[in-house]
Every structure is written in structure tokens, then in C-alpha cells.
Design a protein around this motif. Structure first.
Motif, PDB file in Angstrom:
ATOM      1  N   ASP A  37       0.833  -1.204   0.000  1.00 18.40           N
ATOM      2  CA  ASP A  37       0.000   0.000   0.000  1.00 18.40           C
ATOM      3  C   ASP A  37       0.869   1.256   0.000  1.00 18.40           C
ATOM      4  OD1 ASP A  37      -2.103   1.800   0.201  1.00 18.40           O
ATOM      5  OD2 ASP A  37      -2.441   1.433   2.332  1.00 18.40           O
ATOM      6  N   VAL A  38       1.899   1.270   0.837  1.00 10.81           N
ATOM      7  CA  VAL A  38       2.794   2.424   0.924  1.00 10.81           C
ATOM      8  C   VAL A  38       3.530   2.640  -0.400  1.00 10.81           C
ATOM      9  CG1 VAL A  38       4.878   3.310   2.029  1.00 10.81           C
ATOM     10  CG2 VAL A  38       3.088   2.277   3.422  1.00 10.81           C
ATOM     11  N   ALA A  39       3.892   1.546  -1.066  1.00 15.77           N
ATOM     12  CA  ALA A  39       4.593   1.666  -2.350  1.00 15.77           C
ATOM     13  C   ALA A  39       3.712   2.320  -3.407  1.00 15.77           C
ATOM     14  CB  ALA A  39       5.053   0.292  -2.824  1.00 15.77           C
ATOM     15  N   GLY A  40       2.408   2.091  -3.315  1.00 14.06           N
ATOM     16  CA  GLY A  40       1.467   2.720  -4.235  1.00 14.06           C
ATOM     17  C   GLY A  40       1.748   2.414  -5.691  1.00 14.06           C
ATOM     18  N   THR A  41       1.667   3.442  -6.527  1.00 11.50           N
ATOM     19  CA  THR A  41       1.826   3.245  -7.967  1.00 11.50           C
ATOM     20  C   THR A  41       3.272   2.967  -8.372  1.00 11.50           C
ATOM     21  OG1 THR A  41       2.029   5.648  -8.268  1.00 11.50           O
ATOM     22  CG2 THR A  41      -0.168   4.689  -8.508  1.00 11.50           C
ATOM     23  N   THR A  42       4.196   3.125  -7.428  1.00  9.75           N
ATOM     24  CA  THR A  42       5.604   2.850  -7.757  1.00  9.75           C
ATOM     25  C   THR A  42       5.913   1.359  -7.701  1.00  9.75           C
ATOM     26  OG1 THR A  42       6.382   3.068  -5.462  1.00  9.75           O
ATOM     27  CG2 THR A  42       6.261   5.088  -6.788  1.00  9.75           C
ATOM     28  N   ALA A  43       5.003   0.568  -7.160  1.00  6.99           N
ATOM     29  CA  ALA A  43       5.228  -0.874  -7.055  1.00  6.99           C
ATOM     30  C   ALA A  43       5.237  -1.508  -8.446  1.00  6.99           C
ATOM     31  CB  ALA A  43       4.154  -1.521  -6.191  1.00  6.99           C
ATOM     32  N   GLY A  44       6.294  -2.200  -8.754  1.00  4.06           N
ATOM     33  CA  GLY A  44       6.398  -2.870 -10.037  1.00  4.06           C
ATOM     34  C   GLY A  44       5.770  -4.255 -10.009  1.00  4.06           C
ATOM     35  N   ARG A  45       5.748  -4.901 -11.158  1.00  2.00           N
ATOM     36  CA  ARG A  45       5.128  -6.217 -11.291  1.00  2.00           C
ATOM     37  C   ARG A  45       5.716  -7.231 -10.310  1.00  2.00           C
ATOM     38  NH1 ARG A  45       2.304  -9.207 -15.030  1.00  2.00           N
ATOM     39  NH2 ARG A  45       2.843 -11.416 -15.183  1.00  2.00           N
ATOM     40  N   SER A  46       7.033  -7.274 -10.209  1.00  3.35           N
ATOM     41  CA  SER A  46       7.672  -8.270  -9.346  1.00  3.35           C
ATOM     42  C   SER A  46       7.346  -8.013  -7.876  1.00  3.35           C
ATOM     43  CB  SER A  46       9.188  -8.269  -9.556  1.00  3.35           C
ATOM     44  OG  SER A  46       9.743  -6.997  -9.250  1.00  3.35           O
ATOM     45  N   GLN A  47       7.316  -6.735  -7.469  1.00  6.82           N
ATOM     46  CA  GLN A  47       6.999  -6.416  -6.078  1.00  6.82           C
ATOM     47  C   GLN A  47       5.564  -6.798  -5.733  1.00  6.82           C
ATOM     48  OE1 GLN A  47       7.579  -2.311  -4.942  1.00  6.82           O
ATOM     49  NE2 GLN A  47       6.892  -2.641  -2.837  1.00  6.82           N
ATOM     50  N   VAL A  48       4.639  -6.516  -6.659  1.00 12.09           N
ATOM     51  CA  VAL A  48       3.229  -6.856  -6.414  1.00 12.09           C
ATOM     52  C   VAL A  48       3.063  -8.365  -6.338  1.00 12.09           C
ATOM     53  CG1 VAL A  48       0.893  -6.743  -7.345  1.00 12.09           C
ATOM     54  CG2 VAL A  48       2.369  -4.734  -7.470  1.00 12.09           C
TER      55      VAL A  48
END
Length: 219
Positions: A143-154
Motif C-alpha cells: 500500500d505504501v509503495a502505491g503506484t511505484t510498485a512494479g510487477r515483481s513487487q506486487v
């Protein structure tokens, strides 16, 4: 004996402090401030809860946080994870108190088996609470990463949360099965109280798992 609905109201209030990063934080057991969520948030919640096995419990437990998650899949899953973790912490504390008081009830071999089942339940629910906490923390980071979260992180966050939630459900089922197999849930008011709470949290854990699976993965 408290009902599952009563536990939901208590735990939903307790979970509030985990769902907001605002300062200062409200004191424990204070429910979210009155909020009139937009219809888009309500419709989103209904649609997402329809994908779960326990849609009514999903909707009722998460509606107080609709102004927080709006139409965000990640924020909704985080809300579900925080409520689920708070529920399990409360149950774990309650079962430990009952075990410390020797409240399983009954003497002889049957009474000993019921007491043992409650002690085992205290251990498995405590483990489930720890697993739910790990899952909630993983969703919070996403949630904190928001839109910066990439495919691998998600994908990594979803996988971890699913693993911990599945393990938590296994522990919850172990507790419930032990209480049922020894006859404790049928004959002891204390065991029935624990059973009602565990059945409620199994529903919340299942719903949280479904909502986590519904988080979209970036292309």
C-alpha cells in the motif's frame, strides 16, 4: 456467549489504528470517524465481496473503512488484513486468559481432553495471529509503495500474503477441529465462545485471501 457479529464490531474498532498513518493516532477501540462513503466505494466493496465465500461478513466488517480504501484493491486488501489480524490477536488473548484460569471445565478423562484441546487452541490461534500480522504487514508495504510498485513487487507481496493467510487458516481449522472432536464445543460454554470466535475469523481470513488474490498485477 458473544456472537460473531459482536466480535466483528469490537475488532473493527480495534483495527482502526492499523488502517491509518495519520498523526496523532486515535486511541485503541475508537471506531473510524463518521463517514459517508461515495457510492463508487460502496459499489466497489459489494463487487469485491461478491468474489468471497462470506460476502455478508466481508461487507459488514469492511464498510466502516470505505472512505479509506475507496476503489483501491490494495487498500481494500490491507483493510481486510488489518481487521483479520486484530480479530486474531483478540481471540488469542482471550483463549490464553481462559487457559490461565483453567476454564475448560469438567473433570476426569473427558474434562482433561477438553482442557488439552483448549490449550492446543491457544497455541494454534497464537500462531495464526502471528501469520496474519505478517500478511497484514506485507499488504501495508504494498500500500505504501502505491503506484511505484512494479510487477515483481506486487507478485511477491501477493504470494507472501497468500502463503501466510493459508497457513493461518490451517491453524484456525486445527483449533476448531480439536474443540469439536473432544466434544468441548458441545458441552462447554467457554469452548463454545472460542468456537464462535474462531469460526468468525476463519471467514475473515478466507475473505482476506480472496481479496488478496484479486489485487491486479501490473503488466
Amino acid at each position: 456467549m458473544a456472537s460473531a457479529a459482536t466480535f466483528l464490531l469490537i475488532i473493527a474498532a480495534a483495527a482502526w489504528t492499523s488502517l491509518t498513518d495519520a498523526a496523532p493516532s486515535p486511541p485503541p477501540f475508537v471506531p473510524p470517524p463518521p463517514c459517508a462513503p461515495p457510492q463508487s466505494a460502496v459499489a466497489f466493496l459489494r463487487a469485491r465481496c461478491a468474489t468471497t465465500l462470506y460476502a455478508v461478513a466481508c461487507y459488514e466488517s469492511l464498510l466502516p473503512y470505505a472512505c479509506i480504501f475507496q476503489t483501491s484493491h490494495v487498500k481494500l486488501a490491507r483493510a481486510a488484513g488489518d481487521v483479520n489480524a486484530a480479530w486474531l490477536r483478540s481471540i488469542s488473548k482471550r483463549v490464553k486468559e481462559l487457559v490461565a484460569r483453567g476454564a475448560a471445565g469438567g473433570g476426569g478423562t473427558a474434562g482433561g481432553a477438553k482442557s488439552a484441546a483448549l490449550r492446543d487452541c491457544a497455541s494454534t490461534v497464537s500462531s495464526a495471529a502471528g501469520l496474519a500480522k505478517q500478511s497484514a504487514a506485507e499488504l501495508a508495504k504494498l500500500d505504501v509503495a502505491g503506484t511505484t510498485a512494479g510487477r515483481s513487487q506486487v507478485r511477491w507481496a501477493i504470494s507472501n500474503a497468500q502463503t501466510w493467510l493459508s497457513a493461518s487458516m490451517t491453524n484456525e481449522a486445527t483449533c476448531a477441529d480439536g474443540l469439536a472432536d473432544t466434544g468441548a464445543a458441545a458441552s462447554s460454554p467457554v469452548a463454545r465462545e472460542v468456537m464462535v470466535a474462531v469460526v468468525g475469523t476463519k471467514e475473515l481470513t478466507s475473505n482476506t485471501l480472496a481479496l488478496v488474490r484479486g489485487i491486479p498485477v501490473p503488466p
